[in-house]
Write a protein that holds these residues in place. Structure first.
Motif, short mmCIF file in Angstrom:
data_model
loop_
_atom_site.label_atom_id
_atom_site.label_comp_id
_atom_site.label_asym_id
_atom_site.label_seq_id
_atom_site.Cartn_x
_atom_site.Cartn_y
_atom_site.Cartn_z
N UNK A 1 0.84 -1.20 0.00
CA UNK A 1 0.00 0.00 0.00
C UNK A 1 0.88 1.25 0.00
N UNK A 2 1.94 1.24 0.81
CA UNK A 2 2.86 2.38 0.83
C UNK A 2 3.51 2.58 -0.55
N UNK A 3 3.83 1.47 -1.21
CA UNK A 3 4.42 1.56 -2.55
C UNK A 3 3.41 2.14 -3.54
N UNK A 4 2.14 1.78 -3.38
CA UNK A 4 1.09 2.33 -4.25
C UNK A 4 0.93 3.83 -4.02
N UNK B 1 -1.71 1.92 -12.96
CA UNK B 1 -2.05 0.55 -13.32
C UNK B 1 -1.37 -0.41 -12.35
N UNK B 2 -2.05 -1.53 -12.07
CA UNK B 2 -1.47 -2.52 -11.17
C UNK B 2 -0.16 -3.07 -11.70
N UNK B 3 -0.02 -3.12 -13.02
CA UNK B 3 1.22 -3.61 -13.60
C UNK B 3 2.39 -2.71 -13.20
N UNK C 1 7.14 -1.86 -9.79
CA UNK C 1 7.80 -1.04 -8.78
C UNK C 1 8.30 -1.88 -7.61
N UNK C 2 7.51 -2.87 -7.21
CA UNK C 2 7.88 -3.69 -6.04
C UNK C 2 8.60 -4.97 -6.44
N UNK C 3 8.75 -5.20 -7.76
CA UNK C 3 9.48 -6.37 -8.22
C UNK C 3 8.76 -7.68 -8.03
N UNK C 4 7.43 -7.66 -8.19
CA UNK C 4 6.63 -8.87 -8.05
C UNK C 4 5.80 -9.11 -9.31
#
Length: 226
Positions: free
Chosen positions: A30-33, A45-47, A52-55
């Motif tokens: 959530x913090x990354x979002x 976008x979720x992609x 960004x988080x490498x997942x």
């Protein structure tokens, strides 16, 4: 595993630790979002979050029921940030004029620092109506203000007054004015001019309310002295 002696079921410590890990992982996402919105805008976008988080995106989805759940958690995180900026300003420090300017200024300062997060709270597909988290937050701020106003009025010998309605009106006015200013591509006021206008307007409402209750105060009066 159930307790064979008939007591309460035993809790596996490993399960609890895993729950804590999942909760922390969700919070990190959530913090990354929130950081992504600050960098790239409201319609992310979720992609992009996955990158960004490498997942992989499929792994990202395991942490949230759906996109609406993620959006709600983001909004709650943003509201927490906003409230952390506002709540410390609701004090009795300084004069009435300084107190008004401090609260209004905290609102404007937060918006100036986080314009995309502010936009995320109230535009497009993320717009929320009455009863929403944002509406509830405005009500919470209004209640905090009315509590402070009520304390001052009691000290002045006015035990009963419709101050909650006044506080709700002030919060709505400030928020609507700031929201319109943020979205206006041809702003008629600078940020400092908007700040001054809001402070004058808030004091005008407070002054009229106080006079209607038989109380006359100078904006230079120290709040603590009351």
């Amino acid at each position: 595993m159930a307790d064979r002696t008939g007591g309460e079921p035993q809790t596996d410590g490993r399960s609890t630790r895993w729950d804590d890990h999942k909760a922390q992982r969700q919070l990190d996402l959530v913090d990354a979002a929130v950081a992504l919105i600050e960098d790239e805008g409201t319609r992310f976008k979720l992609q992009r979050l996955a990158e960004r988080v490498g997942l992989p995106r499929s792994v990202l989805y395991r942490h949230f029921k759906d996109r609406a759940t993620l959006d709600e958690l983001i909004r709650r995180r943003v509201v927490e940030s906003f409230m952390r900026g506002i709540e410390p300003t609701l004090t009795f420090d300084g004069t009435i004029e300084e107190s008004v300017r401090r609260v209004v200024g905290a609102h404007l300062d937060w918006v100036a620092q986080h314009p995309r997060l502010y936009a995320y709270m109230g535009v497009g597909e993320h717009a929320m109506g009455d009863g929403s988290l944002v509406a509830d937050t405005k009500a919470a701020i209004a209640l905090m203000l009315s509590d402070r106003f009520g304390d001052v009025l009691k000290a002045l010998g006015v035990p009963e007054a419709p101050i909650r309605s006044v506080a709700i009106g002030i919060v709505g006015f400030v928020d609507t004015s700031v929201n319109q200013w943020v979205r206006d591509e041809q702003r008629e006021l600078s940020e400092e001019e908007l700040r001054a206008m809001l402070c004058r307007s808030v004091w005008a409402v407070l002054d009229a309310t106080l006079r209607n209750l038989g109380v006359e105060l100078s904006p230079q009066q120290r709040v603590a002295d009351l």
